[in-house]
Write a protein that holds these residues in place. Structure first.
Motif, PDB file in Angstrom:
ATOM      1  N   PHE A  10      13.548  -1.271 -14.525  1.00  0.00           N
ATOM      2  CA  PHE A  10      12.296  -2.000 -14.649  1.00  0.00           C
ATOM      3  C   PHE A  10      11.141  -1.003 -14.734  1.00  0.00           C
ATOM      4  CE2 PHE A  10      13.173  -1.360 -10.191  1.00  0.00           C
ATOM      5  CZ  PHE A  10      11.949  -1.081  -9.593  1.00  0.00           C
ATOM      6  N   VAL A  11      10.020  -1.464 -15.236  1.00  0.00           N
ATOM      7  CA  VAL A  11       8.792  -0.665 -15.281  1.00  0.00           C
ATOM      8  C   VAL A  11       7.799  -1.345 -14.357  1.00  0.00           C
ATOM      9  CG1 VAL A  11       6.876   0.144 -16.704  1.00  0.00           C
ATOM     10  CG2 VAL A  11       9.201   0.128 -17.629  1.00  0.00           C
ATOM     11  N   ALA A  12       7.167  -0.548 -13.494  1.00  0.00           N
ATOM     12  CA  ALA A  12       6.228  -1.101 -12.516  1.00  0.00           C
ATOM     13  C   ALA A  12       4.897  -0.365 -12.562  1.00  0.00           C
ATOM     14  CB  ALA A  12       6.819  -0.988 -11.115  1.00  0.00           C
ATOM     15  N   ARG A  13       3.838  -1.109 -12.296  1.00  0.00           N
ATOM     16  CA  ARG A  13       2.546  -0.463 -12.073  1.00  0.00           C
ATOM     17  C   ARG A  13       2.643   0.219 -10.723  1.00  0.00           C
ATOM     18  NH1 ARG A  13      -2.580  -1.266  -9.885  1.00  0.00           N
ATOM     19  NH2 ARG A  13      -2.203  -3.390  -9.189  1.00  0.00           N
ATOM     20  N   SER A  14       2.384   1.494 -10.721  1.00  0.00           N
ATOM     21  CA  SER A  14       2.615   2.304  -9.535  1.00  0.00           C
ATOM     22  C   SER A  14       1.304   2.833  -8.956  1.00  0.00           C
ATOM     23  CB  SER A  14       3.518   3.482  -9.902  1.00  0.00           C
ATOM     24  OG  SER A  14       3.711   4.327  -8.797  1.00  0.00           O
ATOM     25  N   THR A  15       1.262   2.863  -7.635  1.00  0.00           N
ATOM     26  CA  THR A  15       0.168   3.487  -6.903  1.00  0.00           C
ATOM     27  C   THR A  15       0.788   4.296  -5.767  1.00  0.00           C
ATOM     28  OG1 THR A  15      -0.083   1.473  -5.587  1.00  0.00           O
ATOM     29  CG2 THR A  15      -1.599   1.755  -7.440  1.00  0.00           C
ATOM     30  N   ALA A  16      -0.049   5.068  -5.103  1.00  0.00           N
ATOM     31  CA  ALA A  16       0.421   5.865  -3.975  1.00  0.00           C
ATOM     32  C   ALA A  16      -0.279   5.401  -2.705  1.00  0.00           C
ATOM     33  CB  ALA A  16       0.126   7.347  -4.211  1.00  0.00           C
ATOM     34  N   TYR A  17       0.422   5.521  -1.585  1.00  0.00           N
ATOM     35  CA  TYR A  17      -0.173   5.252  -0.285  1.00  0.00           C
ATOM     36  C   TYR A  17       0.295   6.320   0.677  1.00  0.00           C
ATOM     37  CZ  TYR A  17       4.130   3.103   1.664  1.00  0.00           C
ATOM     38  OH  TYR A  17       5.392   2.852   2.131  1.00  0.00           O
ATOM     39  N   PHE A  18      -0.335   6.409   1.825  1.00  0.00           N
ATOM     40  CA  PHE A  18      -0.002   7.469   2.773  1.00  0.00           C
ATOM     41  C   PHE A  18      -0.056   6.937   4.197  1.00  0.00           C
ATOM     42  CE2 PHE A  18      -4.432   7.541   1.642  1.00  0.00           C
ATOM     43  CZ  PHE A  18      -5.112   7.668   2.842  1.00  0.00           C
ATOM     44  N   PRO A  19       0.730   7.526   5.099  1.00  0.00           N
ATOM     45  CA  PRO A  19       0.704   7.099   6.499  1.00  0.00           C
ATOM     46  C   PRO A  19      -0.673   7.370   7.111  1.00  0.00           C
ATOM     47  CG  PRO A  19       2.616   8.489   6.049  1.00  0.00           C
ATOM     48  CD  PRO A  19       1.714   8.580   4.865  1.00  0.00           C
ATOM     49  N   ALA A  20      -1.300   6.333   7.629  1.00  0.00           N
ATOM     50  CA  ALA A  20      -2.617   6.473   8.240  1.00  0.00           C
ATOM     51  C   ALA A  20      -2.878   5.290   9.152  1.00  0.00           C
ATOM     52  CB  ALA A  20      -3.700   6.560   7.174  1.00  0.00           C
ATOM     53  N   ASP A  21      -3.669   5.526  10.169  1.00  0.00           N
ATOM     54  CA  ASP A  21      -4.070   4.467  11.087  1.00  0.00           C
ATOM     55  C   ASP A  21      -5.257   3.741  10.468  1.00  0.00           C
ATOM     56  OD1 ASP A  21      -4.199   2.857  13.284  1.00  0.00           O
ATOM     57  OD2 ASP A  21      -5.235   4.319  14.554  1.00  0.00           O
ATOM     58  N   ASP A  22      -4.947   2.957   9.440  1.00  0.00           N
ATOM     59  CA  ASP A  22      -5.972   2.329   8.617  1.00  0.00           C
ATOM     60  C   ASP A  22      -5.383   1.030   8.069  1.00  0.00           C
ATOM     61  OD1 ASP A  22      -7.104   1.630   6.016  1.00  0.00           O
ATOM     62  OD2 ASP A  22      -8.102   3.552   6.007  1.00  0.00           O
ATOM     63  N   PRO A  23      -6.103  -0.088   8.162  1.00  0.00           N
ATOM     64  CA  PRO A  23      -5.552  -1.362   7.671  1.00  0.00           C
ATOM     65  C   PRO A  23      -5.146  -1.330   6.197  1.00  0.00           C
ATOM     66  CG  PRO A  23      -7.572  -1.735   8.915  1.00  0.00           C
ATOM     67  CD  PRO A  23      -7.421  -0.247   8.760  1.00  0.00           C
ATOM     68  N   LEU A  24      -5.893  -0.598   5.380  1.00  0.00           N
ATOM     69  CA  LEU A  24      -5.567  -0.527   3.957  1.00  0.00           C
ATOM     70  C   LEU A  24      -4.237   0.188   3.727  1.00  0.00           C
ATOM     71  CD1 LEU A  24      -6.383  -1.018   1.009  1.00  0.00           C
ATOM     72  CD2 LEU A  24      -7.533   1.191   1.061  1.00  0.00           C
ATOM     73  N   GLU A  25      -3.999   1.267   4.436  1.00  0.00           N
ATOM     74  CA  GLU A  25      -2.768   2.040   4.245  1.00  0.00           C
ATOM     75  C   GLU A  25      -1.597   1.462   5.034  1.00  0.00           C
ATOM     76  OE1 GLU A  25      -2.598   4.097   1.837  1.00  0.00           O
ATOM     77  OE2 GLU A  25      -4.742   4.098   1.496  1.00  0.00           O
ATOM     78  N   GLY A  26      -1.848   0.759   6.115  1.00  0.00           N
ATOM     79  CA  GLY A  26      -0.786   0.040   6.803  1.00  0.00           C
ATOM     80  C   GLY A  26      -0.106   0.734   7.959  1.00  0.00           C
ATOM     81  N   GLY A  27      -0.534   1.897   8.351  1.00  0.00           N
ATOM     82  CA  GLY A  27       0.050   2.542   9.524  1.00  0.00           C
ATOM     83  C   GLY A  27       1.049   3.628   9.183  1.00  0.00           C
ATOM     84  N   PHE A  28       1.873   3.942  10.169  1.00  0.00           N
ATOM     85  CA  PHE A  28       2.810   5.062  10.072  1.00  0.00           C
ATOM     86  C   PHE A  28       4.268   4.615   9.985  1.00  0.00           C
ATOM     87  CE2 PHE A  28      -0.998   6.602  12.140  1.00  0.00           C
ATOM     88  CZ  PHE A  28      -1.239   7.795  11.488  1.00  0.00           C
ATOM     89  N   GLN A  29       4.513   3.307  10.057  1.00  0.00           N
ATOM     90  CA  GLN A  29       5.886   2.801  10.077  1.00  0.00           C
ATOM     91  C   GLN A  29       6.127   1.827   8.934  1.00  0.00           C
ATOM     92  OE1 GLN A  29       5.857   1.172  14.047  1.00  0.00           O
ATOM     93  NE2 GLN A  29       6.768   3.025  14.878  1.00  0.00           N
ATOM     94  N   ASP A  30       7.401   1.740   8.530  1.00  0.00           N
ATOM     95  CA  ASP A  30       7.766   0.793   7.477  1.00  0.00           C
ATOM     96  C   ASP A  30       7.906  -0.607   8.077  1.00  0.00           C
ATOM     97  OD1 ASP A  30      10.382   0.456   8.555  1.00  0.00           O
ATOM     98  OD2 ASP A  30      11.282   1.852   7.136  1.00  0.00           O
ATOM     99  N   ARG A  31       8.360  -1.547   7.277  1.00  0.00           N
ATOM    100  CA  ARG A  31       8.416  -2.937   7.726  1.00  0.00           C
ATOM    101  C   ARG A  31       9.465  -3.201   8.796  1.00  0.00           C
ATOM    102  NH1 ARG A  31      10.657  -4.809   1.975  1.00  0.00           N
ATOM    103  NH2 ARG A  31      12.814  -5.247   2.518  1.00  0.00           N
ATOM    104  N   HIS A  32      10.337  -2.253   9.057  1.00  0.00           N
ATOM    105  CA  HIS A  32      11.312  -2.368  10.145  1.00  0.00           C
ATOM    106  C   HIS A  32      10.958  -1.477  11.325  1.00  0.00           C
ATOM    107  CE1 HIS A  32      14.967  -4.268   7.869  1.00  0.00           C
ATOM    108  NE2 HIS A  32      13.863  -4.977   7.758  1.00  0.00           N
ATOM    109  N   GLY A  33       9.769  -0.911  11.317  1.00  0.00           N
ATOM    110  CA  GLY A  33       9.323  -0.091  12.427  1.00  0.00           C
ATOM    111  C   GLY A  33       9.803   1.349  12.411  1.00  0.00           C
ATOM    112  N   LYS A  34      10.407   1.773  11.299  1.00  0.00           N
ATOM    113  CA  LYS A  34      10.863   3.161  11.178  1.00  0.00           C
ATOM    114  C   LYS A  34       9.748   4.015  10.575  1.00  0.00           C
ATOM    115  CE  LYS A  34      15.674   1.846  10.650  1.00  0.00           C
ATOM    116  NZ  LYS A  34      16.834   1.845   9.773  1.00  0.00           N
ATOM    117  N   PRO A  35       9.703   5.305  10.908  1.00  0.00           N
ATOM    118  CA  PRO A  35       8.654   6.175  10.348  1.00  0.00           C
ATOM    119  C   PRO A  35       8.726   6.223   8.816  1.00  0.00           C
ATOM    120  CG  PRO A  35       9.810   7.286  12.131  1.00  0.00           C
ATOM    121  CD  PRO A  35      10.572   6.026  11.833  1.00  0.00           C
ATOM    122  N   LEU A  36       7.544   6.203   8.188  1.00  0.00           N
ATOM    123  CA  LEU A  36       7.482   6.356   6.739  1.00  0.00           C
ATOM    124  C   LEU A  36       7.925   7.760   6.351  1.00  0.00           C
ATOM    125  CD1 LEU A  36       4.074   4.604   6.032  1.00  0.00           C
ATOM    126  CD2 LEU A  36       6.352   3.756   5.416  1.00  0.00           C
TER     127      LEU A  36
END
Length: 133
Positions: A10-36
């Motif tokens: 598939f082809v996807a529109r891609s962006t980048a994000y980074f671990p940060a204590d910021d609502p936009l970036e979403g924190g330091f953990q993935d959706r299962h609570g594991k470190p990004l």
């Protein structure tokens, strides 16, 4: 060895994000609570894969992806895994992907912020995988 796997491109529109204590970036953990796991940590041999965020309905947690353009750029195989999500991905299917990078500066990478061809390795028995875009 790969008899139970199929490739889904598939082809996807891609962006980048980074671990940060910021609502936009979403924190330091993935959706299962594991470190990004960032792309730079993977390239430095510190992490076993690179975290990516997608729609919850696109692929099951942990699905392995290949992004050929990034592999060509870095001259090596890179294991990406769908481990994260966010509000920007609701009802987007496979049309959107977010690649986890080290920091804000790395998030401005022009290759990541565009459209990327991706290949998912999914189990043949998983009938929930579809070309949702």
């Amino acid at each position: 060895m790969f008899d139970n796997l199929r490739m889904f491109s598939f082809v996807a529109r891609s962006t980048a994000y980074f671990p940060a204590d910021d609502p936009l970036e979403g924190g330091f953990q993935d959706r299962h609570g594991k470190p990004l796991c960032t792309l730079q940590e993977y390239l430095g041999g510190k992490k076993p894969y690179v975290s990516v965020a997608m729609d919850l309905d696109a692929f099951p947690y942990g699905t392995k992806l290949c992004i050929p353009a990034l592999e060509a750029r870095y001259g090596k195989s890179i294991e990406f895994r769908v481990t994260d999500t966010g509000g920007a991905f609701v009802d987007k299917g496979t049309s959107r992907i977010d690649v986890c990078v080290e920091n804000e500066q790395a998030s401005f990478d022009g290759m990541i912020n565009g459209h990327l061809g991706c290949v998912a390795l999914v189990e043949k028995r998983d009938e929930s995988i579809s070309a949702t875009a």
